[in-house]
Design a protein around this motif. Sequence first.
Motif, PDB file in Angstrom:
ATOM      1  N   UNK A   1     -12.539 124.689 103.731  1.00  0.00           N
ATOM      2  CA  UNK A   1     -13.973 124.949 103.390  1.00  0.00           C
ATOM      3  C   UNK A   1     -15.297 123.944 104.258  1.00  0.00           C
ATOM      4  N   UNK A   2     -15.991 124.847 104.637  1.00  0.00           N
ATOM      5  CA  UNK A   2     -17.195 124.054 104.604  1.00  0.00           C
ATOM      6  C   UNK A   2     -18.475 124.219 104.149  1.00  0.00           C
ATOM      7  N   UNK A   3     -19.955 122.482 103.844  1.00  0.00           N
ATOM      8  CA  UNK A   3     -20.722 123.174 103.223  1.00  0.00           C
ATOM      9  C   UNK A   3     -21.893 122.689 104.427  1.00  0.00           C
ATOM     10  N   UNK A   4     -22.832 124.140 104.337  1.00  0.00           N
ATOM     11  CA  UNK A   4     -23.895 123.960 105.283  1.00  0.00           C
ATOM     12  C   UNK A   4     -25.115 123.491 104.468  1.00  0.00           C
ATOM     13  N   UNK A   5     -25.830 122.601 104.357  1.00  0.00           N
ATOM     14  CA  UNK A   5     -27.024 122.220 104.196  1.00  0.00           C
ATOM     15  C   UNK A   5     -28.185 122.040 104.521  1.00  0.00           C
ATOM     16  N   UNK A   6     -29.263 121.902 104.036  1.00  0.00           N
ATOM     17  CA  UNK A   6     -30.496 121.247 104.882  1.00  0.00           C
ATOM     18  C   UNK A   6     -30.649 120.149 104.031  1.00  0.00           C
TER      19      UNK A   6
ATOM     20  N   UNK B   1     -34.536 118.583 106.713  1.00  0.00           N
ATOM     21  CA  UNK B   1     -35.240 119.822 107.888  1.00  0.00           C
ATOM     22  C   UNK B   1     -33.891 119.706 109.001  1.00  0.00           C
ATOM     23  N   UNK B   2     -32.883 119.427 108.883  1.00  0.00           N
ATOM     24  CA  UNK B   2     -31.851 118.745 109.682  1.00  0.00           C
ATOM     25  C   UNK B   2     -30.796 119.097 108.763  1.00  0.00           C
ATOM     26  N   UNK B   3     -29.796 119.746 109.978  1.00  0.00           N
ATOM     27  CA  UNK B   3     -28.998 120.882 109.289  1.00  0.00           C
ATOM     28  C   UNK B   3     -27.497 119.554 108.813  1.00  0.00           C
TER      29      UNK B   3
END
Length: 137
Positions: free
Chosen positions: A54-59, A62-64
């Motif tokens: 999987x992957x985790x997308x965070x901020x 202010x940047x992904x």
Amino acid sequence: MRFMMLMLPAGYAKATPDTRPDPDAVAKMMVYNKSLQQAGVLLALDGLHPASAGARVTTVDGKVKVNDGPFAEAKEVVGGYWMIDVSSRDEAIAWASRCPLAAGDTIEIRQVFEMADFPAEVQKAADGFQDPRQTAA
């Protein structure tokens, strides 16, 4: 009342991307899944690939930011879920208690929010959103 039952399989946080369930365990789980279905309480269910795939997308600032699995800080990961519709938390617990868990497995039970659970200002903020369960045909 809708409840999500989250399966937290023991050791799944360290499972490799090619990990697949044991056929005997799947056969036992299918008996359980069919009992949920026959009782008319099952709304949905799925098994999930290991977190290592999987992957985790965070901020961050202010940047992904995207992090691919595995996730070093993970101790427990979701391996699958059931969405059930029952009359109470106690009934959800009773269903979870019947699941054929392996040693160390855990089921976490969480009630799903209904729009009526929120105050008027929250309901107003969500006004106009069409529930996908009502639009799917």
